[in-house]
Design an enzyme around this catalytic site. Structure first.
Site, PDB file in Angstrom:
ATOM      1  N   ASP A 105      -0.260   2.813   0.773  1.00  0.00           N
ATOM      2  CA  ASP A 105       1.119   2.458   0.364  1.00  0.00           C
ATOM      3  C   ASP A 105       1.942   3.511   0.100  1.00  0.00           C
ATOM      4  O   ASP A 105       1.509   4.464  -0.570  1.00  0.00           O
ATOM      5  CB  ASP A 105       0.922   1.490  -0.833  1.00  0.00           C
ATOM      6  N   SER A 148       3.740  -6.188  -5.308  1.00  0.00           N
ATOM      7  CA  SER A 148       4.938  -5.642  -5.300  1.00  0.00           C
ATOM      8  C   SER A 148       5.370  -5.662  -6.435  1.00  0.00           C
ATOM      9  O   SER A 148       4.874  -5.708  -7.745  1.00  0.00           O
ATOM     10  CB  SER A 148       5.529  -5.841  -3.904  1.00  0.00           C
ATOM     11  N   HIS A 155       2.223  -0.762   2.308  1.00  0.00           N
ATOM     12  CA  HIS A 155       2.806  -1.502   1.321  1.00  0.00           C
ATOM     13  C   HIS A 155       2.455  -3.155   1.897  1.00  0.00           C
ATOM     14  O   HIS A 155       2.143  -4.057   1.187  1.00  0.00           O
ATOM     15  CB  HIS A 155       3.896  -1.455   0.869  1.00  0.00           C
TER      16      HIS A 155
END
Lengths: 371, 371
Positions: B318, B167, B347
């Site tokens: 995601d 991320s 995600h």
């Protein structure tokens, strides 16, 4: 049309902005016509005290609606096209026209406003003790039953050529098909599902929490609109109703970037009363064609009851009504076909705002109506 | 592991919950070791007044970090694994272990806390006049430059085997590769992009608006946490960090349904200071490897500067770092390969919370480290 203009209209129609101007009303002089309440461009139908699916009663319930075209003598040229979330009957007009499948020269098109949208009975219009957050939960089946009464009691209609809908009104199309299989010839749910998926519920919990985080919301007892809450609601929502590709391709940008896009969302939703937005949201979360005593919570049975010829049209890039949900539903419907809108406009694709998507959808509807 | 337990750990790790317990610190007795500030399980590095990419200066800047394993004599067994949004160094520990590619018996693994996470310099820790919303904008390049100083000044490290990140820390991996091409052998950005996409910016505007809609936020000058805002922030976020399929398959349900899932999100984010959450969010929105004088805003040039061998690993499902963004980036990188995590955890897949995804990612990292 320039892409920027296209975008503005796409976004406007997609989120159901009440188009202040718009084309002149095309409603013909059908029988039983009533004068509009309040001198607006729509008519009203008094439902009296309306028993709801929940067991509660909506007192002095009223349905607002608009018609396009003329009901023929056989009363069999009827299309029902309800309104969607944060939409009013004017929002639907982008998809109705002489150059489109929903042609008012041929069909009598009834556009009922769903409960909670500020025109039909809503938290903002209902008197105490059903005002504000005390407005009872309306299920899509309640909208459909009220619309059924409008058609049968006021117009004597016994057959419907097509129930078409986008988003929450696509959900109503499913409910129409399940509840009135002998009356509904065809349904065309666009960017909608027979039952609101769990992820969709979670998305809606988010926008709800955003709106109600504003102290000014005051549990619904605000004196003036909770602006920060409505702003947050709109900005969260704006991340969901398009798609990643929509933004990647710059379709959000009408020359004023992301902030312009978000501001337009705020303007759209900001025209609605906060409690009305929450009431419609509750209806959306409750959507489930199996939630009727006839089906006892069995979705497969309810889907199997939809005998209408159906074109189910998700948008390929829809983030909260993704195609997969419809892919699961369609094989359980006896007479349905999946037709995926090839668009990067996400959920907005189904609202008729972009000429390209509108044409594609109209072509499918024309094919369906010819069957 | 039962699916419910699996889920709890998946969600916890995925959103960077500070795991109160966790495995004991495995940091070895490397040279230049400093006592932990405040007696915690981590160390600190004093950066002094740190000039930022924006032109501002972060005064008396401090980096918190934790190390795993022992730096070898050649100082060339180094892996950098920064923290992500609403994560702390403890969050990364799920993906570090003797059974995984990030093996502390072999590598010296440095986990720097990013600015704004409440351990490194943050709005909640910085004294006036850089406290609260007056904390300056930190760019990912600022994090990377601070980490570079830690490695070179404290440890004398000149080569890095791998910068890996999930991320926002995957974004830092890109920035490391672009800024220090002679130092970084490999990068592995997981569920991250070289530049934050417009849609991602819009998603973040939503959670930001949700948090700040709470009057108790008071422009950042709250005396106690703005609970309604943090609640809204968390509930909006929870719609984004998994996927539609995650919910469709019931992976959200630890026996307490949607509300349980949302409550766990509230608990995770609620451990962070609101201004800290907003500071990290600003860093995220600013992420862009081309935003350095060396690249002058030209993303292609910046991507082309990443000579490190790269495995770029988006998750197939995601919603805010979709694979498409990486698909566009990878061909512009001289030595990169796209490897899509085959997961429905959205995600969350990249956070190492699920054993299945963690194993898949570890296998890719092992392959990359062997090249």
């Amino acid at each position: 049309m320039h892409r920027r203009d296209l975008l503005k209209s796409a976004v406007a129609a997609g989120v159901g902005v009440v188009s202040g101007g718009g084309r002149p009303a095309t409603a013909g002089g059908v029988q039983n016509r009533q004068p509009s309440a309040g001198g607006g461009d729509y008519e009203t139908f008094d439902l009296g005290d309306l028993p709801l699916l929940s067991g509660e009663v909506l007192r002095s319930a009223m349905l607002a609606y608009k018609t396009h075209g003329v009901l023929n003598a056989a009363r069999d040229n009827v299309i029902v096209y309800p309104t969607w979330y944060a939409g009013r009957h004017t929002s639907n007009e982008t998809s109705i026209g002489e150059d489109l499948a929903l042609d008012p020269r041929r069909y009598f098109i009834v556009v009922p406003d769903q409960f909670g949208n500020g025109l039909s009975s809503s938290p903002s219009t209902s008197p105490s003790p059903q005002d504000r957050m005390r407005f009872p939960l309306v299920h899509p089946y309640d909208n459909v039953r009220a619309q059924h009464r409008l058609l049968t009691e006021r117009y004597g209609i016994e057959r419907i050529e097509l129930v078409v809908g986008f988003s929450m009104s696509g959900q109503q199309a499913f409910h129409w098909g399940a509840l009135y299989p002998d009356m509904v010839e065809r349904i065309a749910p666009i960017c909608g599902s027979a039952r609101t998926a769990v992820h969709n519920v979670v998305f809606l919990e988010g926008v709800k929490a955003a709106l109600t985080a504003d102290c000014a919301w005051a549990g619904g007892e605000y004196a003036s609109p909770p602006r920060a809450g409505l702003r947050a609601f709109s900005r969260v929502y704006a991340g969901w109703y398009a798609s990643q590709a929509f933004f990647r391709e710059g379709l959000h940008d009408a020359g004023d970037g992301v902030e312009g896009f978000l501001t337009r969302a705020e303007r759209s939703f900001g025209r609605f009363d906060a409690n009305d937005l929450l009431a419609m949201l509750a209806t959306w979360q409750a959507a489930d064609i199996s939630a009727h005593p006839r089906f006892g919570g069995d979705l497969a049975v309810a889907l199997g009851a939809i005998r209408a010829r159906a074109f189910v049209m998700p948008s390929r890039t829809d983030l909260y009504f993704p195609p997969e949900d419809n892919e699961i539903e369609v094989p359980q419907m006896p007479n349905a076909e999946l037709r995926v809108i090839p668009s990067i406009r996400g959920h907005l694709a189904g609202g008729g705002g972009s000429p390209e998507d509108r044409r594609w959808i109209s072509d499918q509807l024309a094919e369906l109506l010819a069957q």
